[in-house]
Write an enzyme that holds these catalytic residues in place. Structure first.
Site, PDB file in Angstrom:
ATOM      1  N   ARG A   1       0.840  -1.206   0.000  1.00 16.91           N
ATOM      2  CA  ARG A   1       0.000   0.000   0.000  1.00 16.91           C
ATOM      3  C   ARG A   1       0.872   1.252   0.000  1.00 16.91           C
ATOM      4  O   ARG A   1       0.552   2.238  -0.662  1.00 16.91           O
ATOM      5  CB  ARG A   1      -0.915  -0.022   1.220  1.00 16.91           C
ATOM      6  CG  ARG A   1      -2.213  -0.795   1.032  1.00 16.91           C
ATOM      7  CD  ARG A   1      -2.023  -2.238   0.575  1.00 16.91           C
ATOM      8  NE  ARG A   1      -3.280  -2.968   0.503  1.00 16.91           N
ATOM      9  CZ  ARG A   1      -3.749  -3.722   1.488  1.00 16.91           C
ATOM     10  NH1 ARG A   1      -3.077  -3.859   2.625  1.00 16.91           N
ATOM     11  NH2 ARG A   1      -4.901  -4.350   1.322  1.00 16.91           N
TER      12      ARG A   1
ATOM     13  N   GLU B   1      -2.321   1.241   4.436  1.00 16.14           N
ATOM     14  CA  GLU B   1      -3.205   2.138   3.683  1.00 16.14           C
ATOM     15  C   GLU B   1      -3.054   3.584   4.147  1.00 16.14           C
ATOM     16  O   GLU B   1      -3.016   4.516   3.336  1.00 16.14           O
ATOM     17  CB  GLU B   1      -4.674   1.709   3.852  1.00 16.14           C
ATOM     18  CG  GLU B   1      -5.026   0.424   3.135  1.00 16.14           C
ATOM     19  CD  GLU B   1      -4.933  -0.791   4.038  1.00 16.14           C
ATOM     20  OE1 GLU B   1      -4.104  -0.755   4.975  1.00 16.14           O
ATOM     21  OE2 GLU B   1      -5.664  -1.779   3.811  1.00 16.14           O
TER      22      GLU B   1
ATOM     23  N   TYR C   1      -3.617  -5.492  15.454  1.00 12.81           N
ATOM     24  CA  TYR C   1      -3.638  -4.738  14.208  1.00 12.81           C
ATOM     25  C   TYR C   1      -3.191  -3.310  14.500  1.00 12.81           C
ATOM     26  O   TYR C   1      -3.934  -2.517  15.077  1.00 12.81           O
ATOM     27  CB  TYR C   1      -5.028  -4.796  13.557  1.00 12.81           C
ATOM     28  CG  TYR C   1      -5.126  -5.903  12.524  1.00 12.81           C
ATOM     29  CD1 TYR C   1      -4.626  -7.176  12.817  1.00 12.81           C
ATOM     30  CD2 TYR C   1      -5.670  -5.687  11.276  1.00 12.81           C
ATOM     31  CE1 TYR C   1      -4.684  -8.198  11.879  1.00 12.81           C
ATOM     32  CE2 TYR C   1      -5.735  -6.705  10.325  1.00 12.81           C
ATOM     33  CZ  TYR C   1      -5.230  -7.959  10.637  1.00 12.81           C
ATOM     34  OH  TYR C   1      -5.269  -8.971   9.708  1.00 12.81           O
TER      35      TYR C   1
ATOM     36  N   ASP D   1      -6.810 -14.637   1.650  1.00 18.17           N
ATOM     37  CA  ASP D   1      -7.896 -13.930   2.323  1.00 18.17           C
ATOM     38  C   ASP D   1      -8.723 -13.081   1.362  1.00 18.17           C
ATOM     39  O   ASP D   1      -8.265 -12.683   0.300  1.00 18.17           O
ATOM     40  CB  ASP D   1      -7.340 -13.037   3.431  1.00 18.17           C
ATOM     41  CG  ASP D   1      -6.401 -11.954   2.895  1.00 18.17           C
ATOM     42  OD1 ASP D   1      -5.522 -12.300   2.089  1.00 18.17           O
ATOM     43  OD2 ASP D   1      -6.560 -10.783   3.275  1.00 18.17           O
ATOM     44  N   GLU D   2      -9.944 -12.808   1.775  1.00 14.86           N
ATOM     45  CA  GLU D   2     -10.832 -11.796   1.187  1.00 14.86           C
ATOM     46  C   GLU D   2     -11.033 -11.930  -0.327  1.00 14.86           C
ATOM     47  O   GLU D   2     -11.137 -10.938  -1.039  1.00 14.86           O
ATOM     48  CB  GLU D   2     -10.326 -10.399   1.538  1.00 14.86           C
ATOM     49  CG  GLU D   2     -10.319 -10.137   3.038  1.00 14.86           C
ATOM     50  CD  GLU D   2      -9.892  -8.732   3.409  1.00 14.86           C
ATOM     51  OE1 GLU D   2     -10.348  -8.240   4.446  1.00 14.86           O
ATOM     52  OE2 GLU D   2      -9.092  -8.135   2.652  1.00 14.86           O
TER      53      GLU D   2
ATOM     54  N   TRP E   1      -6.474 -14.128  12.016  1.00 14.98           N
ATOM     55  CA  TRP E   1      -6.574 -12.671  12.122  1.00 14.98           C
ATOM     56  C   TRP E   1      -7.979 -12.180  12.458  1.00 14.98           C
ATOM     57  O   TRP E   1      -8.137 -11.126  13.063  1.00 14.98           O
ATOM     58  CB  TRP E   1      -6.099 -12.020  10.814  1.00 14.98           C
ATOM     59  CG  TRP E   1      -7.025 -12.150   9.643  1.00 14.98           C
ATOM     60  CD1 TRP E   1      -7.125 -13.213   8.800  1.00 14.98           C
ATOM     61  CD2 TRP E   1      -7.966 -11.174   9.177  1.00 14.98           C
ATOM     62  NE1 TRP E   1      -8.073 -12.962   7.828  1.00 14.98           N
ATOM     63  CE2 TRP E   1      -8.605 -11.711   8.030  1.00 14.98           C
ATOM     64  CE3 TRP E   1      -8.325  -9.888   9.592  1.00 14.98           C
ATOM     65  CZ2 TRP E   1      -9.589 -11.024   7.317  1.00 14.98           C
ATOM     66  CZ3 TRP E   1      -9.302  -9.202   8.883  1.00 14.98           C
ATOM     67  CH2 TRP E   1      -9.922  -9.767   7.759  1.00 14.98           C
TER      68      TRP E   1
ATOM     69  N   ASP F   1      -2.564  -0.894  12.467  1.00 17.45           N
ATOM     70  CA  ASP F   1      -3.081   0.197  11.641  1.00 17.45           C
ATOM     71  C   ASP F   1      -4.298   0.839  12.298  1.00 17.45           C
ATOM     72  O   ASP F   1      -4.853   1.803  11.784  1.00 17.45           O
ATOM     73  CB  ASP F   1      -3.437  -0.296  10.238  1.00 17.45           C
ATOM     74  CG  ASP F   1      -4.381  -1.487  10.236  1.00 17.45           C
ATOM     75  OD1 ASP F   1      -4.249  -2.359  11.105  1.00 17.45           O
ATOM     76  OD2 ASP F   1      -5.262  -1.552   9.354  1.00 17.45           O
TER      77      ASP F   1
END
Length: 775
Positions: A175, A487, A435, A343-344, A410, A437
């Site tokens: 990112r 991000e 986490y 993931d995702e 996670w 962030d």
């Protein structure tokens, strides 16, 4: 005779003058060790390191570890210690191999004559030397020479070993790209804290960061995106594949070799992450044939959700590509593990892709979830054939877990619990604790972050194993890892800010025996360690010093009681009221502050007359409805109840963090609130405080209306406000003012606040309120 006495006295004085000076002694309070060792004993005296001190190593292969101390002494002391294999008993730091000690363990004994460090591996010596580093004065971290200081190491006896074998940190360089020198600096800091794993997140939608010789476009195209850094991450527009892409960067294979070799010298293993089947838009932008559609796309500059541009699982060419990429990656990273994401993945395209549907049919798979399981198992088979172990995020459990995979849990602890039950190794990295962030302090005075909250104490509360696990399950829990997604982290300085001091909290809970862990003791040591971070040039966060105000209402008197605290216990808080200046001479906060009119409070934690963290500067605005009875037509949601029925009239405003306990929330109903002012009062305005955080489903109201009454039965409308929906990528607070055309003499105020009828995605919208001011 007189002459003889004088001569004897002279000799005695000379002997005293020539006697060796005693080195200073230290106590536990003088020192800071993080993580704290398994056992520690203090003795009187200390060892002084001078330019004649030698480092004695048992074999030449350990010569490089001496740089842990020598790199520091060269800068801070202006001299370098001689390294030798010749044993000398005095004025030396001796490294001795002890085959009875476990691989990562070490034993350290410091006397006034020498320092003896015993270990059974290079890792043990690295950790022992890092402990010696922390035992030295913090000035040893100085980048320039410091004079008039004694480089004393306290006389101690330490026996130490880690509790968990996996102690990691992940940096997302996709990112936002961070250069090789910063990565090496970060590796140094991992070693300083006795963390042993650097998880290198090299691939994601927004950038491919590792050179692959066979596929040069991965970095030529995938390594760069259109520069939209002046916009919020979630407000960035979709890029044209033909637009000029200039923002990014990548590591050459030579860079990677240098980083890996550097990490090995510091006792750090590096685990690369090559994402699949999702989070790969950067790869598809370079080679569109990797997707199901084959359509050209651009590397996105910001957030993407849902993630539908993923690798095609039906084409053989996809697997040929991945095997060739992984082959080059494995040549650069010699370690056991290979992280492949998993993931995702939104499988929309798989459900309509002829190749994917053919694969599902030919392999006898039930659906797209099983197709992902097929995908991951096939990659695992290839990795196993090359003596590698696959690690994946906990989504790889869906559809069936690859046979020998290690799961990184996670989305909480549940994935780890399930995988360990099936006999798989597990690394815990739950969003709830690890986490980084997420905000670590109030968004009111923090840089933009993901809108969730992970303060320092929460990190320290993390424990990798669960009480509900069986003894066999617990054996599969390798340890824990903190993740810093980037991000909202555009610079190296910002990266440091998000990592420290939280990384130190993780380091202790995965190293030190659980029975020795205690927040109050750690909070004392980490405050002292921050002084060392300062010397190390780390841009650490002081968020744990931030003042956290709380308020209570006396419903009888309408008086507000303000409580002040910081995350750290036992701190010196000073405060100033209204126009007073906040200084080291300001009042010390010792008990609750009672206010019954508009009051500005400035407060901060002080130490040695110095402000230690952010200054709280809040105005508590009184109004005619403070502490008055409130009734609700539709109850607020119990998950967001704030302080209950006084929440909207308690003066204390909410922050941009929607879970701060100061917001009341509704979903599915409007907020219709009636306030009894208890006597006839002149009113001319109502102000409604609201929060918007569209990413979490919270939206500003669509329509607000104020009605007033003298008797609580017959109401008339006196003000209203309508607003159109607007896209807002970040968290925002707004006070909606509803002014009356004329003053009203009334006792009851009814405020109706209609939420957004439907979100852009078609779901229900949350409505969040913190205060209704009646003026």
């Amino acid at each position: 005779m007189k002459l003889v006495k004088i001569l004897l006295l002279f000799i005695a004085l000379a002997a005293i003058g020539c006697a060796k000076k005693e080195n200073p002694s230290f106590t536990k309070d003088d020192l800071v060790l993080i993580p704290q060792p398994k056992s520690l004993k203090f003795n009187n005296g200390s060892f002084e390191v001078t330019k004649s001190t030698k480092i004695i190593i048992p074999q030449d292969s350990l010569a490089s570890v001496s740089s842990i101390l020598n790199d520091l002494f060269k800068k801070a002391a202006g001299f370098e210690l001689e390294t030798s294999t010749e044993v000398t008993s005095e004025n030396s730091i001796q490294l001795k191999i002890n085959s009875e000690i476990a691989k990562e363990a070490y034993e350290l004994k410091v006397t006034s004559e020498n320092v003896i460090l015993e270990a059974n591996s290079k890792l043990g010596f690295v950790y022992g030397l890092e402990t010696i580093r922390q035992l030295l004065p913090k000035e040893i971290e100085s980048a320039s020479k410091i004079s008039n200081i004694g480089w004393y190491i306290p006389n101690v006896e330490i026996s130490d070993a880690p509790q968990y074998s996996y102690r990691g940190n992940m940096l997302d360089v996709s990112r936002h790209f961070f250069g090789k020198d910063y990565i090496k600096k970060h590796i140094d800091r991992l070693a300083f804290l006795k963390l042993n794993t650097f998880h290198f997140h090299l691939v994601d939608d927004q950038g491919w960061r590792i050179e692959i010789k066979k596929y040069p476009k991965l970095t030529e195209v995938g390594g760069f995106r259109v520069d939209q850094e002046d916009s919020h991450w979630n407000a960035r527009t979709k890029n044209d594949p033909d637009a000029e892409a200039t923002f990014g960067g990548f590591y050459t294979q030579e860079d990677i070799k240098e980083i890996v070799a550097y990490a090995q010298e510091k006792g750090i293993r590096v685990i690369p992450e090559i994402e699949m089947p999702a989070h790969v838009m950067s790869a598809i932008a370079a080679y569109p044939w990797l997707s199901c559609t084959g359509e050209p796309i651009a590397v996105p500059s910001g957030g993407v959700w849902p993630i539908t541009d993923i690798y095609c699982a039906g084409k053989e060419s996809t697997f040929e590509f991945l095997e060739e990429v992984l082959t080059e990656v494995m040549e650069l990273f010699p370690g056991e593990y290979m992280h492949v994401g998993g993931d995702e993945a939104t499988k929309t395209n798989w459900k309509t892709c002829p190749d994917c549907q053919r694969r599902i049919k030919e392999e006898g798979l039930a659906d797209a979830d099983e197709l992902q399981s097929y995908f991951m198992k096939r990659i695992e088979k290839f990795l196993n054939e090359n003596n590698r172990t696959l690690i994946g995020w906990d989504e790889i459990l869906e559809g069936g877990l690859p046979e020998e995979a290690t799961v990184m849990s996670w989305r909480g602890f549940e994935g780890g619990w399930e995988a360990s039950k099936e006999g798989h190794d597990v690394i815990m990295t739950p969003t709830s604790h690890l986490y980084f962030d997420y905000y670590q302090g109030s968004p009111d005075h923090e840089p933009v972050a993901f809108n969730a909250f992970t303060p320092l104490e929460r990190v320290y509360e993390f424990r990798p194993v669960l009480d509900s696990m069986s003894a066999e399950q617990k054996k599969h829990v390798l340890g824990g890892q903190a993740n810093l997604w980037a991000e909202y982290v555009p610079t190296e300085e910002h990266s440091e800010y998000m990592l420290f001091p939280r990384l130190a909290a993780l380091a202790e809970v995965v190293w030190s025996p659980e029975e020795q862990l205690g927040w109050e003791d750690f909070s004392v040591r980490i405050r002292k360690m921050m002084d060392r971070f300062e010397m190390m040039g780390i841009n650490y966060a002081k968020s744990a010093y931030a003042i956290q105000p709380e308020s209570d209402i006396d419903l009888e008197t309408g008086e507000i009681t303000i409580k002040l605290k910081s995350e750290f216990p036992n701190t010196e808080i000073r405060y100033a009221l209204n126009e007073e200046e906040l200084t080291a001479e300001s009042s010390v906060y010792e008990s609750e502050i009672k206010v019954d009119t508009d009051t500005k409070i400035k407060a901060a934690v002080f130490s040695n007359a110095k402000v230690m963290g952010p200054v709280m500067d809040k105005t508590f605005q009184f109004h005619k409805a403070v502490a008055k009875p409130v009734t609700y037509k539709y109850p607020y949601n119990q998950s967001y109840a704030s302080t209950g029925e006084t929440a909207l009239v308690n003066v204390l405003k909410g922050s941009k963090y929607f879970k701060d306990g100061r917001w009341q929330g509704w979903i599915g109903n409007p907020a219709i609130v009636t306030i009894d002012l208890e006597e006839t009062t002149t009113v001319s305005e109502v102000v409604v405080g609201s929060l918007e955080e569209q990413g979490t489903g919270i939206y500003f109201p669509q329509h607000l209306k104020v009605e007033v009454s003298k008797d609580g039965k017959s109401f008339k409308e006196v003000a209203s406000l309508k607003r159109e929906y607007q896209t807002n990528p970040g968290a925002k607070i707004e006070n909606f003012e509803l002014k009356f055309e004329t003053q009203e003499n009334i006792q009851f105020v009814r405020v109706s606040i209609e939420p957004l009828a439907k979100t852009p995605n078609g779901g229900g919208a949350w409505l969040f309120l913190d205060e209704i001011q009646v003026k």
